[in-house]
Design a protein around this motif. Structure first.
Motif, mmCIF file in Angstrom:
data_model
loop_
_atom_site.group_PDB
_atom_site.id
_atom_site.type_symbol
_atom_site.label_atom_id
_atom_site.label_comp_id
_atom_site.label_asym_id
_atom_site.label_seq_id
_atom_site.Cartn_x
_atom_site.Cartn_y
_atom_site.Cartn_z
ATOM 1 N N GLN A 149 0.811 -1.058 0.352
ATOM 2 C CA GLN A 149 0.012 0.203 -0.063
ATOM 3 C C GLN A 149 1.026 0.910 0.555
ATOM 4 N N PRO A 150 0.908 1.937 -0.845
ATOM 5 C CA PRO A 150 2.229 2.706 -1.536
ATOM 6 C C PRO A 150 1.533 3.990 -0.205
ATOM 7 N N GLU A 151 0.619 4.017 -0.037
ATOM 8 C CA GLU A 151 -0.064 5.558 0.137
ATOM 9 C C GLU A 151 -0.393 4.898 1.880
ATOM 10 N N SER A 152 -0.037 3.683 1.850
ATOM 11 C CA SER A 152 0.310 4.060 3.787
ATOM 12 C C SER A 152 1.412 4.329 4.348
ATOM 13 N N GLN A 153 0.908 4.748 5.810
ATOM 14 C CA GLN A 153 2.759 4.570 7.308
ATOM 15 C C GLN A 153 2.570 4.610 7.563
ATOM 16 N N THR A 154 3.872 4.182 8.871
ATOM 17 C CA THR A 154 3.696 3.480 9.826
ATOM 18 C C THR A 154 3.735 4.277 11.293
ATOM 19 N N THR A 155 2.707 3.973 11.749
ATOM 20 C CA THR A 155 2.919 5.019 12.701
ATOM 21 C C THR A 155 3.098 4.165 14.051
ATOM 22 N N SER A 156 3.221 2.498 13.978
ATOM 23 C CA SER A 156 4.046 2.032 15.727
ATOM 24 C C SER A 156 4.219 0.967 15.510
ATOM 25 N N ILE A 157 5.502 -0.178 15.868
ATOM 26 C CA ILE A 157 5.720 -1.061 15.770
ATOM 27 C C ILE A 157 5.748 -1.732 17.464
ATOM 28 N N SER A 158 4.784 -2.956 17.561
ATOM 29 C CA SER A 158 4.998 -3.607 18.922
ATOM 30 C C SER A 158 5.592 -4.868 19.049
ATOM 31 N N TYR A 159 6.881 -5.352 19.630
ATOM 32 C CA TYR A 159 7.093 -6.852 19.183
ATOM 33 C C TYR A 159 6.802 -7.606 20.245
ATOM 34 N N PHE A 160 6.200 -8.402 21.039
ATOM 35 C CA PHE A 160 6.030 -9.517 21.498
ATOM 36 C C PHE A 160 6.932 -10.050 21.969
ATOM 37 N N THR A 161 7.436 -10.570 23.077
ATOM 38 C CA THR A 161 8.951 -11.927 23.048
ATOM 39 C C THR A 161 8.671 -12.182 24.583
ATOM 40 N N ALA A 162 9.755 -13.003 25.246
ATOM 41 C CA ALA A 162 9.830 -13.888 25.757
ATOM 42 C C ALA A 162 11.364 -13.831 25.948
ATOM 43 N N GLY A 163 12.144 -13.559 27.322
ATOM 44 C CA GLY A 163 13.539 -13.579 27.382
ATOM 45 C C GLY A 163 13.942 -15.180 26.604
ATOM 46 N N ASP A 199 1.639 -14.219 23.931
ATOM 47 C CA ASP A 199 0.170 -13.955 23.031
ATOM 48 C C ASP A 199 -0.474 -14.002 22.981
ATOM 49 N N VAL A 200 -1.163 -14.191 24.372
ATOM 50 C CA VAL A 200 -2.468 -13.462 24.785
ATOM 51 C C VAL A 200 -2.327 -12.048 25.606
ATOM 52 N N HIS A 201 -1.057 -11.476 25.974
ATOM 53 C CA HIS A 201 -0.462 -9.725 25.559
ATOM 54 C C HIS A 201 -1.038 -8.804 24.387
ATOM 55 N N LEU A 202 -0.453 -10.019 23.042
ATOM 56 C CA LEU A 202 -0.718 -9.245 21.823
ATOM 57 C C LEU A 202 -1.817 -8.947 21.192
ATOM 58 N N ALA A 203 -2.527 -10.415 21.836
ATOM 59 C CA ALA A 203 -4.002 -10.779 20.715
ATOM 60 C C ALA A 203 -4.878 -9.411 22.105
ATOM 61 N N ILE A 204 -4.426 -9.038 22.964
ATOM 62 C CA ILE A 204 -5.100 -7.625 24.178
ATOM 63 C C ILE A 204 -4.952 -6.441 23.432
ATOM 64 N N SER A 205 -3.783 -5.973 23.355
ATOM 65 C CA SER A 205 -3.074 -5.377 22.849
ATOM 66 C C SER A 205 -3.937 -4.652 21.332
ATOM 67 N N MET A 206 -4.058 -5.565 20.203
ATOM 68 C CA MET A 206 -4.545 -5.085 18.988
ATOM 69 C C MET A 206 -6.009 -5.204 19.356
ATOM 70 N N TYR A 207 -6.626 -5.853 20.038
ATOM 71 C CA TYR A 207 -7.658 -4.957 20.198
ATOM 72 C C TYR A 207 -8.444 -3.812 20.994
ATOM 73 N N ARG A 208 -7.334 -3.788 21.695
ATOM 74 C CA ARG A 208 -7.663 -2.493 22.722
ATOM 75 C C ARG A 208 -6.966 -0.740 21.884
ATOM 76 N N LEU A 209 -6.359 -1.328 21.387
ATOM 77 C CA LEU A 209 -5.950 -0.230 20.188
ATOM 78 C C LEU A 209 -6.608 0.420 19.102
ATOM 79 N N ALA A 210 -7.654 -1.110 19.106
ATOM 80 C CA ALA A 210 -8.903 -0.324 18.361
ATOM 81 C C ALA A 210 -10.083 -0.142 18.680
ATOM 82 N N THR A 211 -10.231 -0.398 19.774
ATOM 83 C CA THR A 211 -10.921 0.160 20.690
ATOM 84 C C THR A 211 -10.797 1.302 21.324
ATOM 85 N N LYS A 212 -9.879 1.914 21.313
ATOM 86 C CA LYS A 212 -9.484 3.628 21.316
ATOM 87 C C LYS A 212 -9.693 4.355 19.981
#
Length: 229
Positions: A39-53, A122-135
């Protein structure tokens, strides 16, 4: 389209980078490249990276593996990536003994094992996506996120994507599968059916091009590419 990326770090590493000389991946640059192609017209606003040590006592290179992960995360943060940690749980357990591929697993023939399991990411990632959409409902028009892009091939994410499609029909969903060129994998249909668009693999040339420089400036000492990477 204003786009927020959500990255499953474990899936990204083992699906795309493990066993390659491209672990020092410039993730923001690669994701922006994929987005511009799609999508050439799109722009990145944030990148959230989920991992474990990394647990050094179980890593192939011990404490060096832990230090390499810490250094890479410092580089990601210096480039504006938000990093979120889950944890690993290691507990004794039992599992069916492997005999050969022709012999089915049996509960009557089990052995003691150590069970290593990644928890919370996994749960944190899923919840974070949904919370962002809600906001976005109450966000000013010029600051709303138009699109969420998941970077993962984990089908456990399918229910979250399905909920986003159903509850926020105006929100676009993209999926980037962290699959490397040259390795044949079946695309996860449950993820693809939830997405408006999908990038099915990353080429070796893209991995080669989108690498961090050997030294990434940070607020403190530079993050330097691990020698064995």
């Amino acid at each position: 389209m204003r786009t927020a990326f959500f990255v499953d770090g474990y899936n990204l590493f083992y699906g795309l980078l493990a066993g390659t000389p491209f672990k020092w991946l410039d993730l923001p640059a690669l994701l922006q490249h994929v987005l511009q192609v799609q999508q050439p017209e799109s722009q990145t606003t944030s990148i959230s990276y989920f991992t474990a040590g990394v647990k050094p006592n179980l890593a192939s290179r011990g404490i060096l593996s832990k230090q390499a992960q810490d250094t890479y995360i410092r580089a990601l943060k210096a480039r504006g990536v938000d990093v979120y940690f889950g944890r690993h749980r290691l507990e004794p357990g039992r599992a069916p003994r492997f005999v050969d591929k022709r012999t089915p697993a049996s509960r009557a023939d089990q052995v003691d094992i150590w069970q290593l399991e990644e928890k919370e990411t996994d749960v944190h990632l899923a919840i974070s996506m949904y919370r962002l959409a809600t906001k976005q409902t109450h966000a000013p028009a010029g600051e709303r996120i138009d699109q969420i892009v998941l970077v993962s091939a984990d089908t456990d994410m399918a229910p979250a994507l399905r909920a986003l499609r159903e509850d926020f029909p105006e929100l676009w969903i993209g999926v980037i599968l962290p699959h490397r060129e040259g390795i044949r994998r079946e695309p996860p249909g449950s993820l693809l059916e939830c997405a408006h668009w999908t990038r099915r693999l990353i080429t070796l040339e893209e991995l080669r091009i989108y690498q961090f420089p050997p030294r990434v400036p940070t607020r403190k000492k530079p993050a330097c590419k691990p020698e064995y990477w």
